[in-house]
Write a protein that holds these residues in place. Structure first.
Motif, PDB file in Angstrom:
ATOM      1  N   LEU A 155       0.825  -1.205   0.000  1.00  0.00           N
ATOM      2  CA  LEU A 155       0.000   0.000   0.000  1.00  0.00           C
ATOM      3  C   LEU A 155       0.862   1.259   0.000  1.00  0.00           C
ATOM      4  N   ALA A 156       1.908   1.271   0.841  1.00  0.00           N
ATOM      5  CA  ALA A 156       2.791   2.438   0.910  1.00  0.00           C
ATOM      6  C   ALA A 156       3.534   2.646  -0.403  1.00  0.00           C
ATOM      7  N   THR A 157       4.012   1.560  -1.002  1.00  0.00           N
ATOM      8  CA  THR A 157       4.729   1.666  -2.274  1.00  0.00           C
ATOM      9  C   THR A 157       3.811   2.157  -3.380  1.00  0.00           C
ATOM     10  N   THR A 158       2.582   1.628  -3.397  1.00  0.00           N
ATOM     11  CA  THR A 158       1.617   2.063  -4.414  1.00  0.00           C
ATOM     12  C   THR A 158       1.307   3.553  -4.276  1.00  0.00           C
ATOM     13  N   GLY A 159       1.084   4.010  -3.034  1.00  0.00           N
ATOM     14  CA  GLY A 159       0.822   5.427  -2.815  1.00  0.00           C
ATOM     15  C   GLY A 159       1.977   6.299  -3.250  1.00  0.00           C
ATOM     16  N   TRP A 160       3.184   5.868  -2.963  1.00  0.00           N
ATOM     17  CA  TRP A 160       4.366   6.635  -3.372  1.00  0.00           C
ATOM     18  C   TRP A 160       4.476   6.710  -4.884  1.00  0.00           C
ATOM     19  N   LEU A 161       4.243   5.582  -5.555  1.00  0.00           N
ATOM     20  CA  LEU A 161       4.333   5.570  -7.012  1.00  0.00           C
ATOM     21  C   LEU A 161       3.237   6.425  -7.652  1.00  0.00           C
ATOM     22  N   PHE A 162       2.020   6.365  -7.086  1.00  0.00           N
ATOM     23  CA  PHE A 162       0.945   7.201  -7.601  1.00  0.00           C
ATOM     24  C   PHE A 162       1.299   8.679  -7.471  1.00  0.00           C
ATOM     25  N   ASP A 163       1.816   9.063  -6.312  1.00  0.00           N
ATOM     26  CA  ASP A 163       2.176  10.462  -6.101  1.00  0.00           C
ATOM     27  C   ASP A 163       3.303  10.877  -7.033  1.00  0.00           C
ATOM     28  N   MET A 164       4.292  10.015  -7.231  1.00  0.00           N
ATOM     29  CA  MET A 164       5.388  10.333  -8.137  1.00  0.00           C
ATOM     30  C   MET A 164       4.894  10.467  -9.571  1.00  0.00           C
ATOM     31  N   ALA A 165       4.010   9.555  -9.981  1.00  0.00           N
ATOM     32  CA  ALA A 165       3.462   9.628 -11.328  1.00  0.00           C
ATOM     33  C   ALA A 165       2.645  10.907 -11.513  1.00  0.00           C
TER      34      ALA A 165
END
Length: 327
Positions: A155-165
């Motif tokens: 979940l944390a990795t997905t949130g980080w990737l979404f924010d970066m994208a």
């Protein structure tokens, strides 16, 4: 595979490499699934973890599709492989798999976005469920905590990737830090939408041109369909977006509109001379001249430009054909 083709011609060697890259994750997924269904408990657990990592790695490596759409095609074929192996191993027909694959295939039936991205999340969850359903976790504390830790990490990795994208890979625009221009000045219909200053200038040119050359019929060719509702424009053409994928077989009907405009007058037709890449990322907006070329999405815009009898002019980057209202 044909359903996920963009229609562009691809050299045979490059196509073979692309197909191999697409099928490789599916073959790996099938192998892992077969392994943990037929081997000892520890190997089965290792294969389940590896399959989970493979499912997560496909979208993560491409930053959730921000740099392309092939990630969802990988998930599609992985799901197909997992379904085939799981059905063969359990000897029971799993109806959910074909339904999801059918929905993914249907979502890919698009000229513009021929990919199953809309169902990709469901495909991934289906594979994860089939990978772990029926697995008996140990009573040891480590095995009880591990799934929760893994879920939180995912979940944390997905949130980080979404924010970066969201910050770096804005769809067809510059990074979020450069979206400093409000479009409310172009039209209140845009609300709080912000873009880069150059795109805002480009849209302002359209709005200013419409004010400079008032007419009953207004068209902006070949694209910019959003400007019609934003500026309350009345396009005379039967389609507000002239691209070859969308007009094939209707060319004569579209060209017949020029006869109507020539007979009735009271029209403004604007023709692009640069496209979206130049508008968004070009060094500047090059002003059009009467010798500029119409943006070649198809041959239609240039032919429409040649057939119209109105006065030729320019508006910023646009070529213009204008016929005022009769007195």
């Amino acid at each position: 595979m044909a359903a996920f083709s963009s229609g562009d011609r691809v050299p045979r060697g490059r196509k073979a490499r692309r197909d191999l890259k697409t099928l490789a994750p599916a073959v790996a997924a099938a192998g892992l699934l077969t392994s943990f269904q037929r081997r000892n408990a520890w190997l089965g657990l290792a294969c389940r973890i590896a399959l989970t990592a493979l499912i997560a790695a496909v979208p993560f490596i491409t930053q959730l599709g921000a740099h392309g759409s092939d990630w969802a095609i990988h998930l599609f074929w992985m799901t197909a492989a997992v379904w085939v192996v799981n059905t063969a191993a359990t000897r029971a027909f799993d109806a959910v798999g074909p339904l999801l694959l059918g929905a993914a295939w249907m979502s890919s039936l698009s000229y513009g976005y021929a990919v199953p991205d809309l169902v990709a999340g469901s495909l991934a969850l289906y594979m994860l469920h089939r990978a772990w359903s029926g697995y008996a976790f140990s009573e040891r504390l480590m095995f009880n905590i591990a799934p929760a830790v893994a879920a939180l990490l995912l979940l944390a990795t997905t949130g980080w990737l979404f924010d970066m994208a969201r910050q770096q890979d804005v769809y067809r625009d510059r990074p979020a830090s450069q979206l400093t221009a409000s479009l409310s000045a172009v039209s209140p219909a845009f609300g709080d939408i912000r873009t880069n200053p150059q795109t805002a200038e480009y849209l302002s040119e359209m709005a200013q041109c419409v004010k400079r050359y008032p007419a009953r019929y207004v068209a902006i060719l070949p694209e910019n369909a959003a400007m019609y509702p934003a500026l309350s424009l009345n396009t005379p053409f039967p389609i507000d977006w002239i691209w070859w994928q969308d007009v094939h077989g209707s060319e004569n009907r579209i060209l017949a509109t020029t006869d109507l405009l020539n007979s009735e007058g009271d029209y403004l037709v604007m023709f692009q001379t640069i496209g979206e890449p130049g508008v968004v990322n070009g060094p500047s907006l090059p002003p059009a001249t009467l010798s500029s070329n119409v943006l070649p999405s198809t041959d239609l815009p240039a032919e429409i430009y040649a057939r119209l009898h109105g006065t030729l002019a320019t508006c910023g980057t646009f070529l213009v054909v204008y016929s005022p209202r009769s007195p």
